[in-house]
Design a protein around this motif. Structure first.
Motif, PDB file in Angstrom:
ATOM      1  N   ALA A 264      -5.134  -7.832  -0.468  1.00 34.11           N
ATOM      2  CA  ALA A 264      -3.808  -7.430  -0.955  1.00 34.11           C
ATOM      3  C   ALA A 264      -2.695  -8.239  -0.314  1.00 34.11           C
ATOM      4  CB  ALA A 264      -3.582  -5.941  -0.691  1.00 34.11           C
ATOM      5  N   CYS A 265      -2.992  -8.848   0.836  1.00 32.79           N
ATOM      6  CA  CYS A 265      -1.979  -9.635   1.551  1.00 32.79           C
ATOM      7  C   CYS A 265      -2.657 -10.828   2.231  1.00 32.79           C
ATOM      8  CB  CYS A 265      -1.262  -8.759   2.572  1.00 32.79           C
ATOM      9  SG  CYS A 265       0.254  -9.492   3.226  1.00 32.79           S
ATOM     10  N   TYR A 296       7.580 -11.106  -0.315  1.00 33.98           N
ATOM     11  CA  TYR A 296       6.371 -10.584  -0.960  1.00 33.98           C
ATOM     12  C   TYR A 296       6.211  -9.099  -0.634  1.00 33.98           C
ATOM     13  CZ  TYR A 296       1.452  -9.701  -2.011  1.00 33.98           C
ATOM     14  OH  TYR A 296       0.285  -9.162  -2.510  1.00 33.98           O
ATOM     15  N   PRO A 299       0.772  -4.504  -2.359  1.00 30.61           N
ATOM     16  CA  PRO A 299       0.501  -3.151  -2.832  1.00 30.61           C
ATOM     17  C   PRO A 299       0.201  -2.233  -1.652  1.00 30.61           C
ATOM     18  CG  PRO A 299      -1.342  -4.624  -3.313  1.00 30.61           C
ATOM     19  CD  PRO A 299      -0.212  -5.475  -2.840  1.00 30.61           C
ATOM     20  N   VAL A 402      -7.736  -2.396  -5.331  1.00 37.26           N
ATOM     21  CA  VAL A 402      -6.394  -2.947  -5.147  1.00 37.26           C
ATOM     22  C   VAL A 402      -6.513  -4.449  -4.913  1.00 37.26           C
ATOM     23  CG1 VAL A 402      -4.303  -2.916  -3.741  1.00 37.26           C
ATOM     24  CG2 VAL A 402      -5.553  -0.788  -4.158  1.00 37.26           C
ATOM     25  N   THR A 403      -5.689  -5.192  -5.606  1.00 34.63           N
ATOM     26  CA  THR A 403      -5.634  -6.637  -5.397  1.00 34.63           C
ATOM     27  C   THR A 403      -4.186  -7.034  -5.106  1.00 34.63           C
ATOM     28  OG1 THR A 403      -5.334  -7.016  -7.771  1.00 34.63           O
ATOM     29  CG2 THR A 403      -7.590  -7.067  -6.923  1.00 34.63           C
ATOM     30  N   ASP A 405      -0.514  -8.443  -5.527  1.00 40.30           N
ATOM     31  CA  ASP A 405       0.453  -8.424  -6.620  1.00 40.30           C
ATOM     32  C   ASP A 405       0.780  -9.875  -6.956  1.00 40.30           C
ATOM     33  OD1 ASP A 405       2.781  -8.355  -8.191  1.00 40.30           O
ATOM     34  OD2 ASP A 405       3.452  -6.483  -7.283  1.00 40.30           O
ATOM     35  N   GLU A 406       0.119 -10.393  -7.988  1.00 38.75           N
ATOM     36  CA  GLU A 406       0.223 -11.814  -8.294  1.00 38.75           C
ATOM     37  C   GLU A 406       1.647 -12.214  -8.681  1.00 38.75           C
ATOM     38  OE1 GLU A 406      -2.067 -13.988  -7.791  1.00 38.75           O
ATOM     39  OE2 GLU A 406      -3.705 -12.618  -7.330  1.00 38.75           O
ATOM     40  N   SER A 408       4.541 -10.759  -7.741  1.00 42.51           N
ATOM     41  CA  SER A 408       5.374 -10.753  -6.539  1.00 42.51           C
ATOM     42  C   SER A 408       5.036 -11.942  -5.651  1.00 42.51           C
ATOM     43  CB  SER A 408       5.178  -9.443  -5.771  1.00 42.51           C
ATOM     44  OG  SER A 408       5.915  -9.450  -4.564  1.00 42.51           O
TER      45      SER A 408
END
Length: 430
Positions: A264-265, A296, A299, A402-403, A405-406, A408
């Motif tokens: 996610a980050c 950025y 999520p 959860v992946t 946020d492409e 953002s």
């Protein structure tokens, strides 16, 4: 201990005791003595245990000896207490009356609140909204230790009001929480901002972990081929890895260092090595780091400590020159690894540490059976007892994958590259 450093241009961020500033800038001394009062406080919970994960080895059926260092047995539940006590000691000695900070998952805020209570300092904490709502007990612990706790973004600062104006439902980020803390600290001459990760002085305080591990492993006649830890901004990773790297260099032997981040980050595996800020206020020093950009918004995963948009300068430089490797692990894989570790070793790791466990399982599972056993050391930086709800929800199948946020990430990386062009730096990835 000296006065308070106030370098021009970044006076809010670097209003710290000169002793801490010197620690961050010191390149001459390999070791810096720990003050006696801090050593006495460490003695309440250190040394922390180093254990071999025999049952996990058997369950996995791997050709490896797995050791882990456990940092979750102190009152606040994580490795963050190592630097919180040291920083509170230095700030108190410099005449500071209150420390203000931002915290993501809450381990740092909890540790600092306790350390400030011990040192008779006031403490104010801005905690990222998504994680404070996920684990409100963290906020209650901070208040138990006398801290004032605000959800971030808040309407208390211009930074928070700006974010809420753009999105009233904003989940919050570490950068925003730090920005709010910086803004509040600037309003009071007796307050100073403190940070729980990334800075060289913070990594220095955390090396008590790795120094103990070197000694404990030596007593067992062992030395790791690979050291693994999760990566937020780098304090937990640096604390375990740097002393082992030094010991390996002294012995003339190779060692593999693996940082495990959240998908996610993914600041190392997908970020850019460029100049960036650490906060949303824009007053922190511009440093070259692997970053997804300070705008950025990751999520809201349960491993809140891994949501920082950038790695620290030292970890970033090590990744750039190949001294460490990085891998990104998704939330579901980390929860599965955490539950397996709990079942086999009797310790429920924090969601951040569960990422390290997942990374370790991948490493040992790939090691060939025909070779010598792989010796691995993993740092369990905190317990997950305040994350029982998250583990229960995962076990019940209630947590969605959860992946990153492409959208953002793309906007933030573009802004980061434009910022570097504006200061005359080419927007290259390395």
């Amino acid at each position: 201990m000296g006065g308070v450093a106030k370098p021009a241009g970044h006076s809010v961020f670097l209003q710290q005791p000169l002793s801490l500033a010197r620690q961050s800038l010191n390149t001459a001394d390999r070791f810096i003595p720990i003050p006696g009062e801090v050593l006495d406080l460490y003695a309440q919970y250190r040394p922390t245990p180093l254990r071999r994960a025999v049952r996990l080895e058997e369950r996995l059926g791997v050709n490896a000896r797995i050791y882990y260092k456990y940092e979750g047995a102190n009152l606040t539940g994580s490795h963050k207490l190592n630097t919180a006590l040291a920083q509170a000691y230095y700030y108190a000695g410099a005449g500071v009356k209150r420390i203000v900070t931002g915290t993501a998952a809450g381990q740092w805020g909890t540790a600092l609140a306790y350390a400030c209570q011990v040192m008779n300092l006031g403490c104010t904490v801005f905690m990222v909204r998504s994680t404070l709502r996920q684990k409100p007990v963290r906020g209650e612990m901070m208040r138990l230790f006398g801290a004032v706790v605000y959800e971030s973004p808040s309407d208390l600062t211009e930074v928070g009001r700006r974010v809420l104006g753009e999105d009233p439902a904003a989940t919050g980020t570490q950068a925003v929480a730090n920005g709010e803390a910086l803004a509040l600290a600037a309003e009071d001459s007796g307050s100073r901002f403190a940070v729980g990760s990334g800075e060289n002085s913070v990594l220095l305080h955390q090396t008590v972990i790795g120094q103990e591990a070197v000694s404990q492993l030596a007593q067992l006649g062992e030395f790791p081929d690979c050291v693994i830890a999760c990566m937020g901004a780098g304090s937990n990773f640096g604390g375990i890895a740097l002393p082992l790297l030094g010991a390996a260099q002294d012995a003339g032997r190779p060692i593999r260092l693996l940082a495990v981040e959240s998908t996610a980050c993914p600041k190392l595996t997908r970020g850019r090595y460029l100049y960036d800020l650490s906060d949303a206020l824009g007053t922190t020093p511009i440093t070259k780091v692997y970053s997804l950009g300070s705008t950025y918004v990751p999520p809201p995963v349960y491993a809140g400590g891994l949501r920082h948009h950038s790695a620290g300068p030292l970890a970033s430089a090590m990744y750039a020159d190949g001294s460490l490797e990085a891998v990104a692990i998704d939330q579901h894989t980390s929860f599965r690894a955490g539950l397996l570790f709990c079942e086999t070793e009797g310790i429920l790791p924090a969601p951040e540490s569960a990422h390290a466990v997942a990374g370790m399982i991948d490493v040992v599972s790939r090691h060939p059976r025909q070779e010598a056993p792989l010796v691995v050391l993993v740092n369990i930086s905190g317990h997950g007892l305040l994350d029982l709800g998250a583990y229960r929800s995962f076990a019940a199948g209630e947590i969605e994958p959860v992946t990153a946020d492409e959208a953002s990430m793309s906007r933030s990386l573009s802004a980061l590259e434009e910022f570097n062009r504006s200061i005359g730096e080419p927007a290259k990835t390395t």
